[in-house]
Motif scaffolding. Structure first.
Motif, PDB file in Angstrom:
ATOM      1  N   MET A  18      49.857  34.271  35.855  1.00 18.90           N
ATOM      2  CA  MET A  18      49.088  33.054  35.565  1.00 18.90           C
ATOM      3  C   MET A  18      47.780  33.383  34.863  1.00 18.90           C
ATOM      4  O   MET A  18      47.380  32.698  33.918  1.00 18.90           O
ATOM      5  CB  MET A  18      48.814  32.276  36.849  1.00 18.90           C
ATOM      6  CG  MET A  18      50.018  31.533  37.371  1.00 18.90           C
ATOM      7  SD  MET A  18      49.610  30.472  38.778  1.00 18.90           S
ATOM      8  CE  MET A  18      49.562  31.649  40.101  1.00 18.90           C
ATOM      9  N   VAL A  19      47.111  34.424  35.332  1.00 18.58           N
ATOM     10  CA  VAL A  19      45.844  34.841  34.713  1.00 18.58           C
ATOM     11  C   VAL A  19      46.075  35.193  33.250  1.00 18.58           C
ATOM     12  O   VAL A  19      45.329  34.785  32.367  1.00 18.58           O
ATOM     13  CB  VAL A  19      45.221  36.030  35.489  1.00 18.58           C
ATOM     14  CG1 VAL A  19      44.150  36.735  34.683  1.00 18.58           C
ATOM     15  CG2 VAL A  19      44.654  35.551  36.826  1.00 18.58           C
ATOM     16  N   HIS A  20      47.139  35.942  33.004  1.00 24.51           N
ATOM     17  CA  HIS A  20      47.448  36.336  31.626  1.00 24.51           C
ATOM     18  C   HIS A  20      47.790  35.125  30.762  1.00 24.51           C
ATOM     19  O   HIS A  20      47.385  35.041  29.608  1.00 24.51           O
ATOM     20  CB  HIS A  20      48.596  37.339  31.609  1.00 24.51           C
ATOM     21  CG  HIS A  20      49.034  37.711  30.232  1.00 24.51           C
ATOM     22  ND1 HIS A  20      48.293  38.532  29.413  1.00 24.51           N
ATOM     23  CD2 HIS A  20      50.114  37.342  29.507  1.00 24.51           C
ATOM     24  CE1 HIS A  20      48.897  38.657  28.254  1.00 24.51           C
ATOM     25  NE2 HIS A  20      50.016  37.948  28.292  1.00 24.51           N
ATOM     26  N   ASP A  21      48.561  34.183  31.321  1.00 19.67           N
ATOM     27  CA  ASP A  21      48.990  33.019  30.544  1.00 19.67           C
ATOM     28  C   ASP A  21      47.856  32.036  30.274  1.00 19.67           C
ATOM     29  O   ASP A  21      47.881  31.315  29.275  1.00 19.67           O
ATOM     30  CB  ASP A  21      50.130  32.286  31.256  1.00 19.67           C
ATOM     31  CG  ASP A  21      51.437  33.072  31.242  1.00 19.67           C
ATOM     32  OD1 ASP A  21      51.530  34.059  30.486  1.00 19.67           O
ATOM     33  OD2 ASP A  21      52.350  32.696  31.993  1.00 19.67           O
ATOM     34  N   LEU A  22      46.873  31.975  31.154  1.00 14.24           N
ATOM     35  CA  LEU A  22      45.777  31.028  30.980  1.00 14.24           C
ATOM     36  C   LEU A  22      44.918  31.353  29.764  1.00 14.24           C
ATOM     37  O   LEU A  22      44.486  30.463  29.036  1.00 14.24           O
ATOM     38  CB  LEU A  22      44.879  30.999  32.220  1.00 14.24           C
ATOM     39  CG  LEU A  22      45.378  30.149  33.365  1.00 14.24           C
ATOM     40  CD1 LEU A  22      44.536  30.394  34.609  1.00 14.24           C
ATOM     41  CD2 LEU A  22      45.363  28.670  33.003  1.00 14.24           C
TER      42      LEU A  22
ATOM     43  N   GLY B 245      38.957  36.003  42.634  1.00 12.66           N
ATOM     44  CA  GLY B 245      39.023  35.478  43.997  1.00 12.66           C
ATOM     45  C   GLY B 245      40.379  35.663  44.639  1.00 12.66           C
ATOM     46  O   GLY B 245      40.578  36.502  45.516  1.00 12.66           O
ATOM     47  N   LEU B 246      41.336  34.875  44.195  1.00 10.14           N
ATOM     48  CA  LEU B 246      42.659  34.885  44.816  1.00 10.14           C
ATOM     49  C   LEU B 246      43.371  36.225  44.658  1.00 10.14           C
ATOM     50  O   LEU B 246      43.952  36.739  45.616  1.00 10.14           O
ATOM     51  CB  LEU B 246      43.511  33.757  44.227  1.00 10.14           C
ATOM     52  CG  LEU B 246      44.881  33.550  44.859  1.00 10.14           C
ATOM     53  CD1 LEU B 246      44.772  33.271  46.352  1.00 10.14           C
ATOM     54  CD2 LEU B 246      45.620  32.424  44.156  1.00 10.14           C
ATOM     55  N   GLY B 247      43.331  36.800  43.472  1.00 12.43           N
ATOM     56  CA  GLY B 247      44.014  38.081  43.239  1.00 12.43           C
ATOM     57  C   GLY B 247      43.555  39.186  44.181  1.00 12.43           C
ATOM     58  O   GLY B 247      44.372  39.793  44.882  1.00 12.43           O
ATOM     59  N   PRO B 248      42.230  39.466  44.240  1.00 11.02           N
ATOM     60  CA  PRO B 248      41.763  40.500  45.162  1.00 11.02           C
ATOM     61  C   PRO B 248      42.029  40.150  46.634  1.00 11.02           C
ATOM     62  O   PRO B 248      42.302  41.035  47.448  1.00 11.02           O
ATOM     63  CB  PRO B 248      40.261  40.576  44.890  1.00 11.02           C
ATOM     64  CG  PRO B 248      40.102  40.072  43.500  1.00 11.02           C
ATOM     65  CD  PRO B 248      41.175  39.032  43.331  1.00 11.02           C
TER      66      PRO B 248
ATOM     67  N   LEU C 173      53.440  37.292  45.212  1.00 10.45           N
ATOM     68  CA  LEU C 173      52.340  36.368  44.918  1.00 10.45           C
ATOM     69  C   LEU C 173      51.291  37.027  44.021  1.00 10.45           C
ATOM     70  O   LEU C 173      50.753  36.382  43.124  1.00 10.45           O
ATOM     71  CB  LEU C 173      51.704  35.866  46.216  1.00 10.45           C
ATOM     72  CG  LEU C 173      52.572  34.920  47.052  1.00 10.45           C
ATOM     73  CD1 LEU C 173      51.923  34.650  48.401  1.00 10.45           C
ATOM     74  CD2 LEU C 173      52.847  33.630  46.304  1.00 10.45           C
ATOM     75  N   VAL C 174      51.000  38.300  44.261  1.00 10.07           N
ATOM     76  CA  VAL C 174      50.053  39.022  43.403  1.00 10.07           C
ATOM     77  C   VAL C 174      50.588  39.061  41.971  1.00 10.07           C
ATOM     78  O   VAL C 174      49.846  38.818  41.015  1.00 10.07           O
ATOM     79  CB  VAL C 174      49.783  40.453  43.936  1.00 10.07           C
ATOM     80  CG1 VAL C 174      49.056  41.303  42.907  1.00 10.07           C
ATOM     81  CG2 VAL C 174      48.985  40.397  45.231  1.00 10.07           C
ATOM     82  N   ALA C 175      51.876  39.327  41.809  1.00 11.84           N
ATOM     83  CA  ALA C 175      52.476  39.348  40.470  1.00 11.84           C
ATOM     84  C   ALA C 175      52.398  37.966  39.817  1.00 11.84           C
ATOM     85  O   ALA C 175      52.111  37.848  38.622  1.00 11.84           O
ATOM     86  CB  ALA C 175      53.929  39.822  40.552  1.00 11.84           C
TER      87      ALA C 175
END
Length: 196
Positions: A61-65, A17-20, A54-56
């Protein structure tokens, strides 16, 4: 378990959602920059830089989750991906002697992945092994993991380090257990059992 399910949900929402959405804003800014008068170029560039930052952040965050490989490849595929990591070193294989694993909760997947990751890291750093075998099997209501190496084995006085403690904590947190022991044929065996 609820925490890891929530992490899986958040990872999916951020990734899908947020990333794209932020990436689409970046593309639209490129179009605006191409058509904007020159005096707006610094402002558009500033917004573009902020969007890229913000994309980075979202990617981090995605990777850390949750390890991305679990969602993309499943546990066995993620373990095989770990086995491909080192270019030089021991021969690393992943085996599932009892066939495909059943569907696993997010908590069990993450704990299993992190336990194997740490055991493999220890084998690569300290064991001087020629071969490491990762085995994952589901028997009854337990997921059984083994990481066996043919390296130099455990020292006579075994100290629980941060990595070993972390593996044990992950197993116990789910109601499982973890054992590190020397192998009779030489090397080290890390065994974990996690409830399904």
């Amino acid at each position: 378990m609820a925490r890891e399910e929530e992490r899986r949900f958040l990872r999916r929402e951020l990734h899908d959602g947020l990333g794209p959405g932020l990436a689409a804003i970046g593309l639209r800014l490129d179009v605006i920059a191409a058509k904007a008068p020159p005096e707006l170029a610094p402002s558009v560039a500033g917004v573009r830089d902020l969007t890229q930052s913000l994309v980075a952040d979202v990617r981090r965050m995605v990777h850390d989750l949750r390890p991305a490989a679990l969602d993309e490849l499943g546990l066995v595929g993620a373990l095989e991906d770990l086995a491909l990591g080192p270019e030089r070193g021991p021969d690393i294989s992943v085996r599932t002697p009892d066939g495909p694993l059943p569907g696993l909760s997010a908590a069990v997947e993450v704990a299993a992945y992190r336990i194997v990751q740490e055991a493999l890291t220890n084998a690569l750093k300290h064991a001087q092994a020629r071969e490491v075998v990762i085995t994952a099997s589901a028997r009854g209501d337990r997921l059984r993991l083994q990481v066996a190496d043919d390296g130099r084995g455990l020292p006579e006085e075994i100290r629980e380090g941060v990595g070993s403690g972390s593996m044990r904590e992950r197993a116990v947190e789910l109601g499982g257990e973890l054992v590190r022991r020397p192998r009779a044929e030489g090397g080290t065996m890390v065994e974990a059992e996690l409830p399904l």
